[in-house]
Design an enzyme around this catalytic site. Structure first.
Site, PDB file in Angstrom:
ATOM      1  N   ASN A 290       0.804  -1.226   0.000  1.00 12.56           N
ATOM      2  CA  ASN A 290       0.000   0.000   0.000  1.00 12.56           C
ATOM      3  C   ASN A 290       0.834   1.271   0.000  1.00 12.56           C
ATOM      4  O   ASN A 290       0.282   2.366   0.036  1.00 12.56           O
ATOM      5  CB  ASN A 290      -0.993  -0.020   1.171  1.00 12.56           C
ATOM      6  CG  ASN A 290      -2.070  -1.061   0.943  1.00 12.56           C
ATOM      7  OD1 ASN A 290      -2.196  -1.610  -0.158  1.00 12.56           O
ATOM      8  ND2 ASN A 290      -2.830  -1.377   1.972  1.00 12.56           N
TER       9      ASN A 290
ATOM     10  N   ASP B  50      -6.791  -3.802   8.095  1.00 16.28           N
ATOM     11  CA  ASP B  50      -6.187  -4.842   7.244  1.00 16.28           C
ATOM     12  C   ASP B  50      -5.625  -6.003   8.054  1.00 16.28           C
ATOM     13  O   ASP B  50      -5.175  -6.983   7.476  1.00 16.28           O
ATOM     14  CB  ASP B  50      -5.071  -4.243   6.373  1.00 16.28           C
ATOM     15  CG  ASP B  50      -5.626  -3.264   5.361  1.00 16.28           C
ATOM     16  OD1 ASP B  50      -4.825  -2.527   4.758  1.00 16.28           O
ATOM     17  OD2 ASP B  50      -6.858  -3.215   5.198  1.00 16.28           O
TER      18      ASP B  50
ATOM     19  N   ARG C 149      -8.311  -1.039  -7.354  1.00 14.81           N
ATOM     20  CA  ARG C 149      -8.867   0.221  -6.847  1.00 14.81           C
ATOM     21  C   ARG C 149      -7.780   1.278  -6.690  1.00 14.81           C
ATOM     22  O   ARG C 149      -8.002   2.458  -6.952  1.00 14.81           O
ATOM     23  CB  ARG C 149      -9.526  -0.064  -5.504  1.00 14.81           C
ATOM     24  CG  ARG C 149     -10.007   1.165  -4.837  1.00 14.81           C
ATOM     25  CD  ARG C 149     -10.615   0.868  -3.515  1.00 14.81           C
ATOM     26  NE  ARG C 149     -10.833   2.104  -2.827  1.00 14.81           N
ATOM     27  CZ  ARG C 149     -11.764   2.991  -3.165  1.00 14.81           C
ATOM     28  NH1 ARG C 149     -12.569   2.708  -4.175  1.00 14.81           N
ATOM     29  NH2 ARG C 149     -11.888   4.107  -2.526  1.00 14.81           N
TER      30      ARG C 149
ATOM     31  N   CYS D  83     -16.020  -3.210  -4.044  1.00 17.53           N
ATOM     32  CA  CYS D  83     -15.309  -4.488  -4.056  1.00 17.53           C
ATOM     33  C   CYS D  83     -15.943  -5.340  -2.956  1.00 17.53           C
ATOM     34  O   CYS D  83     -16.898  -4.935  -2.306  1.00 17.53           O
ATOM     35  CB  CYS D  83     -13.814  -4.285  -3.819  1.00 17.53           C
ATOM     36  SG  CYS D  83     -13.446  -3.852  -2.124  1.00 17.53           S
TER      37      CYS D  83
ATOM     38  N   ILE E  81     -14.164   0.513   9.695  1.00 18.91           N
ATOM     39  CA  ILE E  81     -13.681   1.158   8.469  1.00 18.91           C
ATOM     40  C   ILE E  81     -14.474   0.721   7.241  1.00 18.91           C
ATOM     41  O   ILE E  81     -14.843   1.531   6.395  1.00 18.91           O
ATOM     42  CB  ILE E  81     -12.174   0.867   8.261  1.00 18.91           C
ATOM     43  CG1 ILE E  81     -11.353   1.249   9.494  1.00 18.91           C
ATOM     44  CG2 ILE E  81     -11.652   1.574   7.001  1.00 18.91           C
ATOM     45  CD1 ILE E  81     -11.256   2.736   9.787  1.00 18.91           C
TER      46      ILE E  81
HETATM   47  C1  EPZ Z   1      -6.464   2.012   1.716  1.00 24.15           C
HETATM   48  O1  EPZ Z   1      -7.677   1.930   1.001  1.00 24.15           O
HETATM   49  C2  EPZ Z   1      -5.806   0.632   1.594  1.00 24.15           C
HETATM   50  N1  EPZ Z   1      -5.543   0.337   0.195  1.00 24.15           N
HETATM   51  C3  EPZ Z   1      -6.716  -0.438   2.189  1.00 24.15           C
HETATM   52  O2  EPZ Z   1      -6.008  -1.682   2.127  1.00 24.15           O
HETATM   53  C4  EPZ Z   1      -6.964  -0.091   3.657  1.00 24.15           C
HETATM   54  O3  EPZ Z   1      -7.854  -1.040   4.208  1.00 24.15           O
HETATM   55  C5  EPZ Z   1      -7.578   1.308   3.747  1.00 24.15           C
HETATM   56  O4  EPZ Z   1      -6.696   2.269   3.117  1.00 24.15           O
HETATM   57  C6  EPZ Z   1      -7.798   1.755   5.190  1.00 24.15           C
HETATM   58  O5  EPZ Z   1      -6.594   1.711   5.881  1.00 24.15           O
HETATM   59  C7  EPZ Z   1      -4.453   0.902  -0.408  1.00 24.15           C
HETATM   60  O6  EPZ Z   1      -3.725   1.674   0.195  1.00 24.15           O
HETATM   61  C8  EPZ Z   1      -4.204   0.518  -1.842  1.00 24.15           C
HETATM   62  P1  EPZ Z   1      -9.895   4.815   2.723  1.00 24.15           P
HETATM   63  P2  EPZ Z   1      -8.541   3.301   0.712  1.00 24.15           P
HETATM   64  O7  EPZ Z   1     -10.035   5.831   1.655  1.00 24.15           O
HETATM   65  O8  EPZ Z   1      -7.593   4.404   0.423  1.00 24.15           O
HETATM   66  C9  EPZ Z   1     -14.671   5.253   2.760  1.00 24.15           C
HETATM   67  C10 EPZ Z   1      -5.699  -3.955   1.640  1.00 24.15           C
HETATM   68  O9  EPZ Z   1      -6.208  -4.991   2.098  1.00 24.15           O
HETATM   69  N2  EPZ Z   1     -14.461   6.334   1.787  1.00 24.15           N
HETATM   70  O10 EPZ Z   1      -9.190   5.163   3.983  1.00 24.15           O
HETATM   71  O11 EPZ Z   1      -9.589   2.959  -0.261  1.00 24.15           O
HETATM   72  C11 EPZ Z   1     -14.361   3.891   2.156  1.00 24.15           C
HETATM   73  O12 EPZ Z   1     -15.494   3.382   1.484  1.00 24.15           O
HETATM   74  C12 EPZ Z   1      -6.567  -2.747   1.341  1.00 24.15           C
HETATM   75  O13 EPZ Z   1      -4.458  -3.806   1.413  1.00 24.15           O
HETATM   76  C13 EPZ Z   1     -15.552   7.114   1.392  1.00 24.15           C
HETATM   77  O14 EPZ Z   1     -16.683   6.901   1.833  1.00 24.15           O
HETATM   78  O15 EPZ Z   1      -9.205   3.500   2.156  1.00 24.15           O
HETATM   79  C14 EPZ Z   1     -14.006   3.063   3.363  1.00 24.15           C
HETATM   80  O16 EPZ Z   1     -15.190   2.571   3.967  1.00 24.15           O
HETATM   81  C15 EPZ Z   1      -8.033  -3.016   1.623  1.00 24.15           C
HETATM   82  N3  EPZ Z   1     -15.354   8.107   0.485  1.00 24.15           N
HETATM   83  C16 EPZ Z   1     -13.330   4.069   4.295  1.00 24.15           C
HETATM   84  O17 EPZ Z   1     -13.723   5.372   3.830  1.00 24.15           O
HETATM   85  C17 EPZ Z   1     -14.110   8.386  -0.024  1.00 24.15           C
HETATM   86  O18 EPZ Z   1     -13.990   9.335  -0.840  1.00 24.15           O
HETATM   87  C18 EPZ Z   1     -11.801   3.965   4.299  1.00 24.15           C
HETATM   88  O19 EPZ Z   1     -11.385   4.256   3.015  1.00 24.15           O
HETATM   89  C19 EPZ Z   1     -13.014   7.588   0.391  1.00 24.15           C
HETATM   90  C20 EPZ Z   1     -13.205   6.578   1.297  1.00 24.15           C
END
Ligand code: EPZ
Length: 422
Positions: free
Chosen positions: A23, A308, A94, A118, A330
């Site tokens: 990540n 994670d 993603r 997803c 989360i």
């Molecule tokens: C990153 O995803 C990681 N992926 C995820 O790891 C990790 O679980 C996540 O951060 C939280 O730590 C990568 O870095 C490639 P978020 P990201 O934006 O950036 C909601 C793995 O297993 N949200 O912090 O997508 C979203 O739906 C993966 O390695 C909105 O609603 O995470 C989620 O419920 C899985 N609107 C929550 O926030 C937005 O505009 C956290 O999302 C953005 C996010």
């Protein structure tokens, strides 16, 4: 599709080398779009996701050379030949959505497929789009694509995030590097991956302060230059392999492991009874043989307990001496490993965002199915102690985030092998 066969075979002992962080490296690769000079990344893990993102970047005109057997990536976005990241490519990964910020900042235009949801949740991108609009971009949603334009460039702005989104912080931060003026991101993500991205951008000439805290200030600059940057160790891979000896017994040293990357997780591991020692080469985890204590966990943005590692921690709690409560805050659907663990004899009850885990004496090997990256590894961890053989199918999920997991675990004594799929 390949499967992995794992058999309970007693204690694990030895050393596991922790690879570079998935990540982190994915975001550093996207940052290459910000400059027409080469960005070289070292300590790169060999994961399927890197190949997928490379396809996206190459479709935009970025040249990518894999050196040192894939451990080094040389990225060269001298000339962007397209500003459109196609659905066919983005839907597979993603993190490809993180090309939006850098491409918009560099070229004044970016057309990126909406990433879609997803297995673990809807994964909206509203905060990403709101941040870019605050920086002066015009955002249109058409035919499943985000059309972002900023013909006169981006302008620094204040960006208050309603939630400390990792991806939104990273898209905003990369775009702001080339905006005119000052940008302040409030309630920013503090994840080590985000801090590592800021460190890489600073090495490329960006002016960023406060990365790693909840307020990040970026002074836009005219241009960024190339750099060479090492990828930090993967804290999720490290946490996963810290749990393995707690489930199976034994003692494992994680080479390259760092306690500062997992503050809350380390505390919960010690509460469960693990002995953690920082060594010259990393971090040693020992199961002292007093059983596993039940521990309650709530997932939170960094520095809280990482979502994670929730699935892997649940696998350990299945063998605990008592009841534990795991709260997932989360993602809305991140307990898909529970039904598969139940098939192995676990006692897990899911109610909304809380899983109640009652430890059992023993679990039995079974045919189980991987549904997402971290769920699949939790099944392997449970299989290290379950009686009999566990066959985890659909391991392509695993290969996205774990490099040669069967080799790393068998090197410390696990009975585990990969079976080529039909
Ligand atoms: C990153 O995803 C990681 N992926 C995820 O790891 C990790 O679980 C996540 O951060 C939280 O730590 C990568 O870095 C490639 P978020 P990201 O934006 O950036 C909601 C793995 O297993 N949200 O912090 O997508 C979203 O739906 C993966 O390695 C909105 O609603 O995470 C989620 O419920 C899985 N609107 C929550 O926030 C937005 O505009 C956290 O999302 C953005 C996010």
């Amino acid at each position: 599709m390949d499967s992995i066969l794992v058999k309970g075979n007693g204690a694990l002992n030895g050393q596991i080398l922790i690879a570079g962080a998935k990540n982190t490296v994915l975001k550093l690769m996207c940052a290459a779009l910000l400059t027409d000079e080469p960005l070289t990344l070292t300590n790169v893990p060999r994961l399927a996701d890197i190949g997928t993102l490379s396809d996206v970047l190459e479709s935009l005109g970025c040249e990518i050379a894999q050196l040192s057997n894939g451990r080094v990536l040389a990225l060269n976005a001298t000339e962007l030949t397209s500003h459109k990241a196609d659905y066919d490519l983005v839907r597979k990964l993603r993190a490809s959505f993180n090309v939006l910020g850098p491409m918009l900042a560099r070229a004044g235009e970016a057309i990126v497929s909406m990433p879609g949801g997803c297995a673990i949740g809807a994964r909206a991108v509203d905060m990403h789009l709101d941040a870019l609009e605050r920086l002066g971009a015009t955002i249109e949603l058409k035919d499943g694509y985000v059309h972002a334009t900023a013909p006169n460039g981006l302008k620094g702005a204040e960006i208050p995030l309603r939630f400390a989104s990792v991806g939104a912080t990273e898209n905003a931060m990369t775009a702001a590097c080339l905006a005119k003026g000052t940008t302040v991101i409030k309630n920013a993500a503090r994840e080590p991956d985000t801090k590592a991205l800021a460190d890489c951008l600073i090495a490329m000439g960006a002016q960023i302060e406060g990365a790693g805290t909840d307020t990040i200030t970026i002074q836009g600059v005219e241009k960024l230059h190339g750099a060479t940057q090492a990828v930090i160790p993967d804290r999720i891979e490290m946490g996963t392999f810290m749990i393995a000896p707690m489930i199976a017994g034994g003692s494992v040293e994680l080479l390259g492991g760092r306690m500062d990357l997992i503050p809350s997780f380390a505390q919960k591991m010690e509460e469960a009874g693990a002995i953690l020692e920082e060594t010259k080469h990393g971090l040693k985890v020992t199961n002292p043989g007093n059983g596993i204590k039940p521990v309650n966990v709530t997932t939170e943005p960094f520095p809280g307990f990482p979502t994670d590692l929730q699935a892997q921690f649940m696998a350990m709690m299945c063998f605990a001496d008592g009841v534990s409560f795991l709260n997932e805050t989360i993602f809305e659907n991140r307990f898909m490993h529970a039904p598969e663990l139940l098939r192995m004899g676990a006692n897990v009850e899911v109610q909304g965002g809380t899983a109640t885990v009652t430890g059992v004496e023993k679990m039995n090997g079974a045919q189980v199915m991987a549904t997402d990256l971290r769920a699949s590894v939790s099944l392997i961890l449970a299989g290290l102690r379950a009686e009999g053989e566990t066959q985890v199918n659909r391991v392509y999920h695993l290969d996205r985030g774990y490099e040669r997991i069967e080799q790393k675990l068998s090197a410390v004594g696990a009975t585990i092998e990969r079976v080529q799929g039909s």
